[in-house]
Design a protein around this motif. Structure first.
Motif, PDB file in Angstrom:
ATOM      1  N   GLU A 197       4.850 -21.822  11.299  1.00  0.00           N
ATOM      2  CA  GLU A 197       4.105 -21.253  10.825  1.00  0.00           C
ATOM      3  C   GLU A 197       3.287 -19.880  11.079  1.00  0.00           C
ATOM      4  O   GLU A 197       3.412 -19.965  12.761  1.00  0.00           O
ATOM      5  CB  GLU A 197       3.300 -21.720   9.357  1.00  0.00           C
ATOM      6  CG  GLU A 197       3.621 -22.876   9.206  1.00  0.00           C
ATOM      7  CD  GLU A 197       4.296 -22.753   7.499  1.00  0.00           C
ATOM      8  OE1 GLU A 197       5.155 -21.129   7.340  1.00  0.00           O
ATOM      9  OE2 GLU A 197       4.214 -23.425   6.936  1.00  0.00           O
ATOM     10  N   PRO A 198       3.482 -19.120  10.486  1.00  0.00           N
ATOM     11  CA  PRO A 198       3.682 -18.537   9.060  1.00  0.00           C
ATOM     12  C   PRO A 198       4.611 -18.196   8.402  1.00  0.00           C
ATOM     13  O   PRO A 198       5.090 -18.165   7.408  1.00  0.00           O
ATOM     14  CB  PRO A 198       2.225 -17.510   8.747  1.00  0.00           C
ATOM     15  CG  PRO A 198       2.404 -16.219   9.793  1.00  0.00           C
ATOM     16  CD  PRO A 198       2.625 -17.927  11.127  1.00  0.00           C
ATOM     17  N   PHE A 199       5.815 -17.977   9.144  1.00  0.00           N
ATOM     18  CA  PHE A 199       7.061 -17.276   8.924  1.00  0.00           C
ATOM     19  C   PHE A 199       7.744 -18.111   8.340  1.00  0.00           C
ATOM     20  O   PHE A 199       8.626 -17.343   7.026  1.00  0.00           O
ATOM     21  CB  PHE A 199       8.227 -17.084  10.539  1.00  0.00           C
ATOM     22  CG  PHE A 199       7.596 -16.557  11.433  1.00  0.00           C
ATOM     23  CD1 PHE A 199       7.067 -15.640  10.553  1.00  0.00           C
ATOM     24  CD2 PHE A 199       6.673 -16.599  12.777  1.00  0.00           C
ATOM     25  CE1 PHE A 199       6.616 -14.312  11.920  1.00  0.00           C
ATOM     26  CE2 PHE A 199       6.517 -15.563  13.411  1.00  0.00           C
ATOM     27  CZ  PHE A 199       5.812 -14.516  13.060  1.00  0.00           C
ATOM     28  N   ARG A 200       7.782 -19.361   7.668  1.00  0.00           N
ATOM     29  CA  ARG A 200       8.732 -20.721   7.889  1.00  0.00           C
ATOM     30  C   ARG A 200       7.704 -20.327   5.551  1.00  0.00           C
ATOM     31  O   ARG A 200       8.435 -19.745   5.159  1.00  0.00           O
ATOM     32  CB  ARG A 200       8.853 -22.075   7.553  1.00  0.00           C
ATOM     33  CG  ARG A 200       7.749 -23.257   7.955  1.00  0.00           C
ATOM     34  CD  ARG A 200       8.305 -23.935   7.846  1.00  0.00           C
ATOM     35  NE  ARG A 200       7.677 -25.515   7.880  1.00  0.00           N
ATOM     36  CZ  ARG A 200       6.773 -25.785   9.545  1.00  0.00           C
ATOM     37  NH1 ARG A 200       6.906 -24.963  10.584  1.00  0.00           N
ATOM     38  NH2 ARG A 200       5.996 -26.146   9.506  1.00  0.00           N
ATOM     39  N   TRP A 201       6.152 -20.307   5.382  1.00  0.00           N
ATOM     40  CA  TRP A 201       6.242 -19.768   4.405  1.00  0.00           C
ATOM     41  C   TRP A 201       6.253 -18.463   3.710  1.00  0.00           C
ATOM     42  O   TRP A 201       6.469 -18.398   2.454  1.00  0.00           O
ATOM     43  CB  TRP A 201       4.246 -20.179   4.552  1.00  0.00           C
ATOM     44  CG  TRP A 201       3.256 -20.102   3.148  1.00  0.00           C
ATOM     45  CD1 TRP A 201       2.842 -21.252   2.888  1.00  0.00           C
ATOM     46  CD2 TRP A 201       3.165 -18.609   2.851  1.00  0.00           C
ATOM     47  NE1 TRP A 201       2.563 -20.839   1.691  1.00  0.00           N
ATOM     48  CE2 TRP A 201       2.579 -19.197   1.402  1.00  0.00           C
ATOM     49  CE3 TRP A 201       3.559 -17.232   2.779  1.00  0.00           C
ATOM     50  CZ2 TRP A 201       1.372 -18.528   0.663  1.00  0.00           C
ATOM     51  CZ3 TRP A 201       2.689 -16.646   2.241  1.00  0.00           C
ATOM     52  CH2 TRP A 201       2.542 -17.247   0.706  1.00  0.00           C
ATOM     53  N   LEU A 202       6.122 -17.617   4.482  1.00  0.00           N
ATOM     54  CA  LEU A 202       6.397 -16.121   4.216  1.00  0.00           C
ATOM     55  C   LEU A 202       7.779 -16.469   3.401  1.00  0.00           C
ATOM     56  O   LEU A 202       7.872 -15.632   2.504  1.00  0.00           O
ATOM     57  CB  LEU A 202       5.816 -14.971   5.343  1.00  0.00           C
ATOM     58  CG  LEU A 202       4.939 -15.394   6.058  1.00  0.00           C
ATOM     59  CD1 LEU A 202       4.777 -13.864   6.922  1.00  0.00           C
ATOM     60  CD2 LEU A 202       4.077 -14.222   4.570  1.00  0.00           C
ATOM     61  N   GLY A 203       9.243 -16.458   4.738  1.00  0.00           N
ATOM     62  CA  GLY A 203      10.216 -16.930   4.033  1.00  0.00           C
ATOM     63  C   GLY A 203      10.400 -17.295   3.233  1.00  0.00           C
ATOM     64  O   GLY A 203      11.159 -17.034   1.837  1.00  0.00           O
ATOM     65  N   VAL A 204       9.808 -18.744   2.246  1.00  0.00           N
ATOM     66  CA  VAL A 204      10.059 -19.821   1.019  1.00  0.00           C
ATOM     67  C   VAL A 204       9.804 -18.745  -0.010  1.00  0.00           C
ATOM     68  O   VAL A 204       9.925 -18.658  -1.161  1.00  0.00           O
ATOM     69  CB  VAL A 204       9.806 -20.971   1.583  1.00  0.00           C
ATOM     70  CG1 VAL A 204      10.025 -21.909  -0.058  1.00  0.00           C
ATOM     71  CG2 VAL A 204      10.527 -21.789   2.814  1.00  0.00           C
ATOM     72  N   HIS A 205       8.802 -18.143   0.413  1.00  0.00           N
ATOM     73  CA  HIS A 205       7.118 -17.749  -0.774  1.00  0.00           C
ATOM     74  C   HIS A 205       8.319 -16.466  -0.769  1.00  0.00           C
ATOM     75  O   HIS A 205       8.062 -15.954  -1.699  1.00  0.00           O
ATOM     76  CB  HIS A 205       6.100 -17.997   0.402  1.00  0.00           C
ATOM     77  CG  HIS A 205       5.609 -18.906  -0.605  1.00  0.00           C
ATOM     78  ND1 HIS A 205       4.933 -18.653  -1.846  1.00  0.00           N
ATOM     79  CD2 HIS A 205       5.045 -20.296  -0.632  1.00  0.00           C
ATOM     80  CE1 HIS A 205       4.071 -20.491  -1.955  1.00  0.00           C
ATOM     81  NE2 HIS A 205       4.196 -20.587  -0.873  1.00  0.00           N
ATOM     82  N   GLY A 206       8.236 -16.120   0.037  1.00  0.00           N
ATOM     83  CA  GLY A 206       9.655 -14.183   0.269  1.00  0.00           C
ATOM     84  C   GLY A 206      10.602 -14.481  -0.547  1.00  0.00           C
ATOM     85  O   GLY A 206      10.569 -13.525  -2.302  1.00  0.00           O
ATOM     86  N   MET A 207      11.198 -15.740  -0.625  1.00  0.00           N
ATOM     87  CA  MET A 207      12.560 -16.047  -1.382  1.00  0.00           C
ATOM     88  C   MET A 207      12.204 -16.142  -3.052  1.00  0.00           C
ATOM     89  O   MET A 207      12.980 -15.638  -3.757  1.00  0.00           O
ATOM     90  CB  MET A 207      13.510 -16.757  -0.859  1.00  0.00           C
ATOM     91  CG  MET A 207      14.574 -17.921  -1.568  1.00  0.00           C
ATOM     92  SD  MET A 207      15.339 -19.454  -0.541  1.00  0.00           S
ATOM     93  CE  MET A 207      14.757 -20.650  -1.887  1.00  0.00           C
ATOM     94  N   TYR A 208      11.580 -17.121  -3.322  1.00  0.00           N
ATOM     95  CA  TYR A 208      11.127 -17.538  -4.359  1.00  0.00           C
ATOM     96  C   TYR A 208      10.816 -16.303  -5.055  1.00  0.00           C
ATOM     97  O   TYR A 208      11.013 -16.293  -6.350  1.00  0.00           O
ATOM     98  CB  TYR A 208      10.204 -18.653  -5.196  1.00  0.00           C
ATOM     99  CG  TYR A 208      11.158 -19.658  -4.320  1.00  0.00           C
ATOM    100  CD1 TYR A 208      11.586 -20.017  -5.363  1.00  0.00           C
ATOM    101  CD2 TYR A 208      11.493 -20.380  -4.061  1.00  0.00           C
ATOM    102  CE1 TYR A 208      12.908 -20.708  -5.680  1.00  0.00           C
ATOM    103  CE2 TYR A 208      12.014 -21.588  -3.202  1.00  0.00           C
ATOM    104  CZ  TYR A 208      13.510 -21.230  -3.962  1.00  0.00           C
ATOM    105  OH  TYR A 208      14.169 -23.289  -4.263  1.00  0.00           O
ATOM    106  N   TRP A 209       9.512 -15.544  -4.783  1.00  0.00           N
ATOM    107  CA  TRP A 209       8.707 -14.263  -5.104  1.00  0.00           C
ATOM    108  C   TRP A 209      10.075 -13.347  -5.506  1.00  0.00           C
ATOM    109  O   TRP A 209      10.440 -12.923  -6.595  1.00  0.00           O
ATOM    110  CB  TRP A 209       7.932 -13.961  -3.844  1.00  0.00           C
ATOM    111  CG  TRP A 209       7.013 -12.385  -4.911  1.00  0.00           C
ATOM    112  CD1 TRP A 209       6.181 -12.221  -5.450  1.00  0.00           C
ATOM    113  CD2 TRP A 209       7.875 -11.384  -4.650  1.00  0.00           C
ATOM    114  NE1 TRP A 209       5.830 -11.243  -5.707  1.00  0.00           N
ATOM    115  CE2 TRP A 209       7.038 -10.222  -5.029  1.00  0.00           C
ATOM    116  CE3 TRP A 209       8.580 -10.917  -3.657  1.00  0.00           C
ATOM    117  CZ2 TRP A 209       7.195  -8.712  -5.024  1.00  0.00           C
ATOM    118  CZ3 TRP A 209       9.029  -9.457  -3.763  1.00  0.00           C
ATOM    119  CH2 TRP A 209       7.927  -8.299  -4.941  1.00  0.00           C
ATOM    120  N   LEU A 210      10.998 -13.169  -5.323  1.00  0.00           N
ATOM    121  CA  LEU A 210      12.616 -12.391  -5.223  1.00  0.00           C
ATOM    122  C   LEU A 210      13.266 -13.025  -6.198  1.00  0.00           C
ATOM    123  O   LEU A 210      13.535 -12.063  -7.483  1.00  0.00           O
ATOM    124  CB  LEU A 210      13.215 -12.080  -3.716  1.00  0.00           C
ATOM    125  CG  LEU A 210      12.430 -11.184  -2.768  1.00  0.00           C
ATOM    126  CD1 LEU A 210      13.423 -10.853  -1.903  1.00  0.00           C
ATOM    127  CD2 LEU A 210      12.811  -9.767  -3.185  1.00  0.00           C
TER     128      LEU A 210
END
Ligand SMILES: Cc1cc2nc3c(=O)[nH]c(=O)nc-3n(C[C@H](O)[C@H](O)[C@H](O)COP(=O)(O)OP(=O)(O)OC[C@H]3O[C@@H](n4cnc5c(N)ncnc54)[C@H](O)[C@@H]3O)c2cc1C
Length: 462
Positions: free
Chosen positions: A420-433
């Motif tokens: 963290e925080p990279f996996r939170w950012l990665g997964v939330h970034g993916m679903y945001w997109l």
């Protein structure tokens, strides 16, 4: 929030008259042949096939809450025989023939689950049906065509996968703006809590002991450490899927992705006349942030989707309680796809976690050095795959070479998730997109797939 009940593990337990009583906890230190951690589908199917193969084995299952507390007692009830993510990714650990064989054997799990339920007297409201993936825009239809072309390239039989046009799709279920659907045959609809609780009773009858209210804190060669004593065992099976990060040393193995479901009040007969859906098909859609639904035995609609996808630090929910914004999102999807249901009230909402490996591909295996086996990371397709895990893990635990143990998903070792925080950012970034891609496609008349979705897949390696 406009829903009668939120949490309490899931509607499926309310449907069975409430949460079950606990079985006894581990009484102290014990020694067994096989210790299984987690009493969901994976752990219970493994115990089932081990006992079938060798009734004399002593087997203990250690469960922190009660059998069926996790995703197995909360899911959407699609018993799909489906494939978890990209076939070509499994080529890194197998051949093309191996991947085709893996998929063929996975398909067989639907009938195997039905067969065992019939043989062992488990009533889980199982009904053979089709899965319909609806397209409501030209871009979604293009994606379904690509999916079906991929199925054909991988020799999936046509009775398993074929496209239908708008009129035929609407004939099945009157989805608003439907353009067509991909029909996946050979699936079943189940009431998952009835299946997992029934399975727990069956393995108990066969001599397996399930210790509940007992939390495993560590697993090492020959030893399972819990808050109530230590279990020593020649073989250990880790069957904790979306909760695996909670066991020391496994924090970045599989992330717990959140999925949530709402269920309506019973739908009146007149509304079913408007909706169609007489085949009790399970259905989803081809949007990037997709949904999934089933018509329950007592004629309600259960509609699920991702909601808030991931909680910082791999946190999980408390007894299935989900966020108000997720309930609203699912309600919107239901009313958008089936506007005929707008007058329906929601009776229950809940959520749970499913396990996702870094490469989004499922795996089962056994480390011969430690004697520790595992299976999971089903990425939302665990109802049928866990049955195959049980068969495969039983072979591995008993040191048997079979047609299952050489398949490409066995002993895969994907890399670990980021800190963290990279996996939170990665997964939330993916679903945001994904959500943005869906909105862009809708705003532009949905002619073409948004490039944002492709970017989202690249970010997380999906
Ligand atoms: C909302 C939702 C909808 C889904 N819909 C579908 C669907 O329609 N079709 C489909 O195929 N799949 C679906 N899935 C995925 C599927 O439910 C899971 O992949 C599958 O149930 C996993 O089974 P399991 O036994 O591996 O894990 P679980 O059922 O999660 O079981 C793990 C068990 O381990 C226990 N445990 C965890 N940590 C410890 C510990 N430290 N000590 C002791 N015990 C522990 C837990 O309490 C739990 O009972 C869905 C998942 C969710 C959450």
């Amino acid at each position: 929030m406009d829903v009668k009940k939120n949490g309490d593990v899931s509607f499926w337990y309310a449907d069975m008259g409430g949460l079950p009583d606990y079985r006894a906890a581990l009484p102290g230190d014990i020694d067994v042949d096989v210790c299984i951690v987690g009493a969901g589908f994976t752990g219970l199917w493994t115990a089932y096939y081990l006992k079938k193969a060798n009734p004399d084995l002593s087997i203990a299952i250690i469960e922190k809450e009660f059998a069926g507390y996790g995703a197995s007692g909360r899911n959407g009830g699609w018993c799909s025989g489906g494939f978890s993510w990209s076939r070509s990714k499994y080529l890194s650990t197998g051949t093309r023939e191996g991947v085709i064989d893996f998929e063929r054997q996975l398909r067989g799990t639907v009938e195997e689950v039905i067969r065992v339920c019939e043989a062992e007297g488990i009533d889980a409201n199982i009904r053979r049906t089709d899965c319909l993936t609806f397209a409501c825009t030209p871009a979604q239809m293009q994606r379904l065509r690509a999916d079906q072309a991929d199925d054909m390239a991988w020799e999936v039989p046509v009775e398993r996968s074929h496209l239908i046009g708008a009129a035929e799709a609407a004939e099945r279920i009157r989805i608003k703006d439907v353009q067509g659907a991909l029909v996946t045959g050979g699936v079943a609809r189940v009431q998952p809590a009835k299946l997992v609780r029934g399975l727990a009773e069956v393995v108990t009858r066969k001599g397996v002991t399930i210790y509940e209210q007992t939390t495993v804190t560590g697993i090492s060669k020959g030893r399972v450490t819990t808050n109530r004593g230590t279990v020593t065992a020649h073989r250990i099976v880790r069957a904790t899927e979306g909760f695996t990060h909670g066991i020391s040393g496994n924090e970045r193995e599989w992330i717990p992705l959140n999925s949530a479901i709402v269920v309506t009040e019973p739908v009146p007969d007149a509304m079913w006349d408007e909706l169609g859906w007489s085949g009790y098909e399970v259905f989803g859609d081809a949007s990037h942030a997709y949904c999934y639904a089933q018509r329950t035995q007592d004629n309600r609609i259960a509609m699920g989707g991702r909601g808030v996808p991931y909680r910082f630090g791999s946190k999980t929910d408390v007894n299935g309680e989900t966020q108000a914004e997720t309930v609203e999102k699912l309600k919107d999807i239901l009313y958008r796809m089936l506007p005929q249901t707008r007058s329906l009230k929601l009776d229950h909402a809940w959520c749970g976690v499913l396990g996702v490996p870094r490469d989004w591909c499922t795996t089962a295996g056994l480390d011969p050095q430690t004697g520790i086996a595992w299976a999971g990371g089903y990425v939302g397709l665990g109802v049928s795959t866990s049955n195959f895990s049980g068969q495969t893990l039983a072979d591995l635990v008993l040191d048997k070479q079979t047609e299952r143990t050489t398949l490409p998903w066995v002993n895969r070792k994907p890399r670990k998730w980021e800190v963290e925080p990279f996996r939170w950012l990665g997964v939330h970034g993916m679903y945001w997109l994904y959500n943005l891609a869906d909105r862009r496609e809708a705003a532009s008349g949905g002619q073409r797939t948004s490039r944002l979705a492709t970017l989202a897949n690249r970010i997380t390696g999906r």
